[in-house]
Design a protein around this motif. Structure first.
Motif, short mmCIF file in Angstrom:
data_model
loop_
_atom_site.label_atom_id
_atom_site.label_comp_id
_atom_site.label_asym_id
_atom_site.label_seq_id
_atom_site.Cartn_x
_atom_site.Cartn_y
_atom_site.Cartn_z
N HIS A 34 35.49 10.30 16.33
CA HIS A 34 34.73 12.41 15.75
C HIS A 34 34.86 13.18 17.37
O HIS A 34 35.64 14.09 17.64
CB HIS A 34 33.41 12.24 15.86
CG HIS A 34 33.00 13.64 15.83
ND1 HIS A 34 32.79 13.81 14.83
CD2 HIS A 34 31.91 14.09 16.57
CE1 HIS A 34 32.26 15.54 14.92
NE2 HIS A 34 32.00 15.21 16.09
N LEU A 46 36.64 16.44 17.15
CA LEU A 46 36.80 17.40 17.81
C LEU A 46 37.55 18.52 18.67
O LEU A 46 37.65 19.83 18.53
CB LEU A 46 35.17 17.24 18.72
CG LEU A 46 34.75 18.63 19.26
CD1 LEU A 46 34.04 19.26 19.18
CD2 LEU A 46 33.49 17.79 20.57
N ARG A 61 29.60 16.77 18.78
CA ARG A 61 28.87 18.13 18.17
C ARG A 61 29.48 17.95 17.09
O ARG A 61 30.85 17.83 16.43
CB ARG A 61 30.10 19.10 19.65
CG ARG A 61 29.08 20.42 19.10
CD ARG A 61 27.99 20.76 19.61
NE ARG A 61 27.69 20.68 21.11
CZ ARG A 61 26.62 20.79 21.81
NH1 ARG A 61 25.63 20.98 21.18
NH2 ARG A 61 26.55 20.83 22.93
N GLY A 62 28.83 18.27 16.42
CA GLY A 62 28.82 18.26 14.93
C GLY A 62 29.26 17.04 14.09
O GLY A 62 29.85 16.83 12.77
N LYS A 105 30.78 20.77 9.27
CA LYS A 105 31.41 20.25 10.39
C LYS A 105 31.78 20.72 11.12
O LYS A 105 32.32 21.23 12.84
CB LYS A 105 31.92 18.32 9.93
CG LYS A 105 33.07 18.36 11.71
CD LYS A 105 33.90 17.20 11.28
CE LYS A 105 34.93 18.61 10.95
NZ LYS A 105 36.12 16.92 11.12
N CYS A 106 33.26 22.05 10.77
CA CYS A 106 34.11 22.68 11.51
C CYS A 106 33.41 23.86 12.21
O CYS A 106 33.65 23.89 13.24
CB CYS A 106 35.10 23.40 10.34
SG CYS A 106 36.53 21.92 10.21
N LEU A 137 30.00 23.74 13.50
CA LEU A 137 29.46 23.71 14.52
C LEU A 137 30.34 23.28 15.06
O LEU A 137 29.92 23.92 16.21
CB LEU A 137 28.90 22.06 14.41
CG LEU A 137 27.59 22.73 13.08
CD1 LEU A 137 27.23 21.27 12.74
CD2 LEU A 137 26.56 23.59 13.47
N GLN A 138 31.61 22.66 15.24
CA GLN A 138 32.25 22.56 16.31
C GLN A 138 32.85 24.02 17.27
O GLN A 138 32.67 24.18 18.40
CB GLN A 138 33.36 21.27 15.76
CG GLN A 138 32.65 20.31 15.37
CD GLN A 138 33.86 19.55 15.13
OE1 GLN A 138 35.19 19.54 14.59
NE2 GLN A 138 34.07 17.60 15.33
N GLN A 198 31.18 26.00 16.45
CA GLN A 198 30.04 27.61 17.70
C GLN A 198 30.45 27.03 18.35
O GLN A 198 29.36 27.52 19.65
CB GLN A 198 29.68 27.01 16.32
CG GLN A 198 27.90 27.89 16.79
CD GLN A 198 26.37 27.16 16.06
OE1 GLN A 198 26.04 28.01 15.74
NE2 GLN A 198 26.03 25.96 16.63
N MET A 248 22.55 20.95 11.58
CA MET A 248 23.42 20.31 10.14
C MET A 248 22.65 21.22 8.69
O MET A 248 23.26 22.04 8.60
CB MET A 248 23.54 18.53 10.10
CG MET A 248 24.17 18.84 8.61
SD MET A 248 24.40 17.26 8.12
CE MET A 248 23.08 16.66 7.90
N CYS A 282 22.64 24.84 8.79
CA CYS A 282 24.27 25.68 8.34
C CYS A 282 24.22 25.13 6.98
O CYS A 282 24.79 26.77 6.86
CB CYS A 282 25.54 25.06 9.50
SG CYS A 282 27.14 25.16 8.82
N THR A 289 36.94 27.95 8.54
CA THR A 289 36.06 28.56 9.86
C THR A 289 36.03 29.73 10.08
O THR A 289 35.17 30.56 11.31
CB THR A 289 36.07 27.14 11.11
OG1 THR A 289 37.74 28.21 11.03
CG2 THR A 289 36.19 26.65 10.98
#
Length: 338
Positions: free
Chosen positions: A59, A63, A96-97, A169-170, A172-173, A175, A190, A193, A280
């Motif tokens: 991960h 990221l 993150r994410g 996931k994308c 949050l990353q 952001q 999560m 979102c 995104t």
């Protein structure tokens, strides 16, 4: 540890195409008892464990990949970005994410491995079409073409879980990058979102980028399973191991899995760039994946299609090695389920 199980992650090596014998009765008396099929539940659990291991190992580099692809990179160096993230955000920043892929990964990998196994069974049934019962009972090896078709098939049901997970996931990353620059966080996590996406655009918003995910994963899984099988078979030849009964060492299995992961991402990275941009982007910015492609080529040229290639390839080997290790350990622990 055995590498000849039914689960796809350990890539079944099915013996060679059937041959007729002039002394079938004698040979049948000498045949070893047929192997029991592994429990489907055991395969699902083992695949989930392997997938979780892959996410936890890979991960941080994922990221970095997403931030490079979406324009949020603070450095062109993979390890420079990792160092900066670690210094500013700590371990939590590197993950993150992670909740979205980690939550989805167990069912996703279970479905992927199960689908690949079903694909193999379908290709075997197709290859044995027209054979009599004696010929069907003889050993049968799936060709590389049949392996690749089974791999492509596995991507289709898996996408039902993969697409929304990657969308969340994308977001949050990306952001996290905006917050680092002084922006305001839009999602608290999560679930928040997912709720916001459903509220704003329904399932269509949550599944935004599904076509791009398929565009990445169908050729990606062809490369993944095809490369894994080919590498494993070649290693068996080099080591003089009988593909029907022999076992590769754990190191060799991990090498084959890691190399297959690199092949998968080497093929899939251009579609992954388009998917990340589409998932995104603000609503209405792009009409579809082709619109993303045109805008990307106009602004960055064809080199933009390979943005994030370095962290993806660096991540692929250890993440997939960890996946196969997790699968093998879980299979041994769950042996009582067969």
């Amino acid at each position: 540890m055995s590498t000849t199980s039914d689960i796809s992650a350990t890539a079944v090596v099915v013996p060679a195409h059937p041959t007729k014998s002039s002394t079938p009765a004698i040979e049948q008396e000498q045949e070893a008892p047929a192997k029991k099929s592994e429990s489907a539940v055991k395969s699902f659990i083992s695949g989930g464990v392997g997938g979780a291991c892959a996410v936890l190992v890979g991960h941080p580099l994922d990221l970095v990949k997403v931030r490079m692809q979406t324009g949020g990179a603070s450095s062109n160096s993979v390890f420079g970005m990792l160092s900066t993230t670690m210094r500013k955000e700590g371990i939590r920043g590197l993950y993150r994410g992670v909740s979205a892929p980690l939550t989805a990964v167990s069912p996703m990998f279970a479905v992927s491995f199960w689908s690949y196994d079903m694909g193999q069974r379908m290709m075997k049934a197709y290859g044995q079409n027209g054979m009599n019962e004696e010929e069907k009972a003889a050993p049968y090896t799936l060709s590389m073409g049949e392996i690749c078709v089974a791999g492509a098939f596995s991507a289709i049901p898996t996408t039902a879980i993969m697409a929304p997970s990657e969308r969340i996931k994308c977001l949050l990353q990306v952001q996290a990058t905006e917050v680092e620059k002084g922006g305001k966080a839009r999602y608290s996590g999560m679930l928040d979102c997912a709720k916001n996406l459903l509220k704003e655009g329904g399932l269509a918003s949550l599944y935004k980028g599904t076509g791009a995910t398929l565009l990445r994963d169908i050729p990606g899984t062809v490369a993944y399973f095809g490369t894994y099988e080919l590498t494993k078979r070649e290693l068996m030849k080099i080591q003089g191991i009988d593909p029907n009964n022999g076992q590769l060492s754990l190191t060799a299995v991990l090498f084959a899995g890691g190399f297959a992961g690199m092949a998968c991402w080497g093929i899939g990275i251009p579609a992954d760039v388009l998917k990340s941009r589409l998932q995104t982007a603000p609503e209405g910015k792009y009409s579809g994946i082709y619109d993303v492609y045109k805008a990307l080529i106009k602004e960055e040229g064809y080199a933009g299609l390979f943005r994030g290639m370095r962290p993806a390839l660096i991540r692929a080997f250890p993440a997939n090695a960890a996946c196969f290790l997790g699968v093998e350990v879980a299979k041994n622990m769950l042996g009582f389920m067969d």
